[in-house]
Design an enzyme around this catalytic site. Sequence first.
Site, short mmCIF file in Angstrom:
data_model
loop_
_atom_site.label_atom_id
_atom_site.label_comp_id
_atom_site.label_asym_id
_atom_site.label_seq_id
_atom_site.Cartn_x
_atom_site.Cartn_y
_atom_site.Cartn_z
N THR A 551 0.90 -1.18 -0.02
CA THR A 551 -0.01 0.23 0.06
C THR A 551 0.97 1.26 0.06
O THR A 551 2.06 1.31 0.78
CB THR A 551 -1.00 0.13 1.22
OG1 THR A 551 -2.06 -1.13 1.11
CG2 THR A 551 -1.62 1.12 1.25
N PHE A 553 1.16 5.00 1.00
CA PHE A 553 0.71 6.09 1.85
C PHE A 553 1.23 7.30 1.44
O PHE A 553 2.43 7.28 1.11
CB PHE A 553 1.07 5.98 3.42
CG PHE A 553 0.26 4.47 3.82
CD1 PHE A 553 -0.83 4.84 4.59
CD2 PHE A 553 0.87 3.08 3.69
CE1 PHE A 553 -1.52 3.56 5.15
CE2 PHE A 553 0.12 2.20 4.17
CZ PHE A 553 -1.15 2.42 4.96
#
Length: 660
Positions: A551, A553
């Site tokens: 992921t 961020f």
Amino acid sequence: MIVILSKGITGRDRALIRSWLEERSFTCREQTLGDDAVIGAAGKGTADIRELALLPGVERVAATSKPYELASRETKSADTIVSVSAAPSGPAVKIGGSRITIIAGPCAVESREQIFETAARVRESGAVLLRGGAYKPRTSPYAFQGLGMQGLELMKAAGEAEGMPIVTEVVSPELADAMKDLTDMFQIGARNMQNFELLKKAGALKKPVLLKRGPSATIEEWLLSAEYLLASGANGVVLCERGIRTFETYTRNTLDISAIPVVKRLSHLPVIVDPSHAVGIRAMVSSAGLAAVAAGADGLTVEVHPKPDTALSDGPQSLYPAQFERLMRDIEALAPVVGKELLRTPRPAVLPAAPSPAAGRRVPGGPDTPPSGAAEHPVAFAGESGAYAEQALMRAFGEDAPRRACPSFSAVFDSLLDGSSAFAVVPVENSLTGSIHENYDLFLRYPDIALAGEIKLRIVHCLIAREGASLDTIVEVRSHSQGFAQCGDFLKKHHWVLEPYYNTAAAVASLLGEEGADRTRAAAIAGEAAAKAYGLHILKEGIETNPLNYTRFVIAARKGENGEAPAPPSLGSVRANKASLIFSVSDEPGALFACLKILSGRGINLSKLESRPIQGRPWQYQFYVDLRLPETGEDFSRALAALRERTGDFRYLGAYRGAV
Ligand code: PEP
Ligand code: MN
């Protein structure tokens, strides 16, 4: 035996504990271990530990099965993070935890030009500590022995110029005092690992120490040497595997890669690797260094020389600066795979004022302005303790960063706007399931918030439950919808009811509310940190459909006067290399093509282009664009101006240092 003392212990209770132990024939030594004040009790005495634990002021007694008590993980289960700073109040370079700390520099300081040039080159590539020998322990008495104090002075000056604390070898107890004020971290060389008088002296100077493993030392002997340092008062010990002597002669030594996981299990101390002395051949240093990072090393110390062919010592194993730069890029790419982040620290050089975001920026938090942001104000994230966003936050701002857990993404943005948080960490894209549109929409709704950095986190999902639960007792699984989406294959094998939660850690927290028979009927999908945060069990680890699950961020902050968000303190003035935009185009042939041409015409590389329906305008689309910043800010400013004219709803989200 180690007696861990209570936080507010009185002097009287402390003295009573000491005399209690001494009456029973123990020799006592007081020291600190991480955040704890402890009394180490050694000798042949005998004591009833239960009785000792009852004395006022005793928090806990640790009796270990290992001869090295202070260094043992039985005494302290959490990883120790060692801080090295150039001045007592200066910014600290941390070693250990979830970061990878890179030390680089020449084998020996040879001249002012050589050490300044090497320091600048390795710093440019991302090294955070400067190494170099002023006193060299050479196998041959006729080999270059180092420049001594003069070399140390040069190295300290080079470190100061580049904002890098320095690590240098102390070869004898007599020299330690003279070197103390100019040295930020003492190195104990491999040949001196069992020079116990030197260990005692170096420890007593209360500095952090880098302890090399002796070429013929067992892991236990090495940890006992660390024990000497800790028992004498060293302010943190970092272990360094640098190759051991085996029957193999092709390489200078044999890098004992397995020592990394072994020591990590036995000890809480950080472990780094010196691939240069381990293999001794330049062409193999980077492979060995990457292997060490993959095996869990907390960092590397690497020899680099601007002209290795003319080096006065260890030239054949010293990397050219360009090779080191390549190694750093590879480490940066590898770090998220092993759940870590390459540590970056601010460089003091003040870069020229930025003609555009592409050029270096003087930023709040840089060394020429007092640090702002994380040090004083919390960093916001959405979710509860143990959330993936919190892991990402700790990567960027440190484990001890003050933080604010917010109930939603919009609450995160609000806290930036009202100034209650200085930075925020929010997810924008997952490598398996795509963009997190909610956050892109929030960037559109909050024009005063811009991007300040990026973190790539590997997501390893776990099935988490209360004690007593098993795959057979579960009927319901709770997680964020992304958690379900990323574990599709695993979930298909079971027939569980899926109950969406706003955050994975919140799903884990909800399990604590179940009582009676319900305790074992629900499970949650979240990260290991969430299981730890709530003291729950992991029934199955690594249930994501594809292990290459990352992921992205972003770090967000309120825009400053220059229209850019300040860089987070850990990035300082590291040059921005990426920017993000959102825009829409008119409904006519070639509209998007014309925009892309503006970028390609200036050699600007796109790393992401995604279209998405515009809310409330059916069949009209906006584009998310990430691009690599060109070398010159000029090109970028012109491209931005041209795009602004050609597009609708144009939003520049900011320039920042992108993760690899
Ligand atoms: C060094 O790091 O310069 C050095 C001499 O290393 P070792 O003690 O590991 O041989
Ligand atoms: Mn060397």
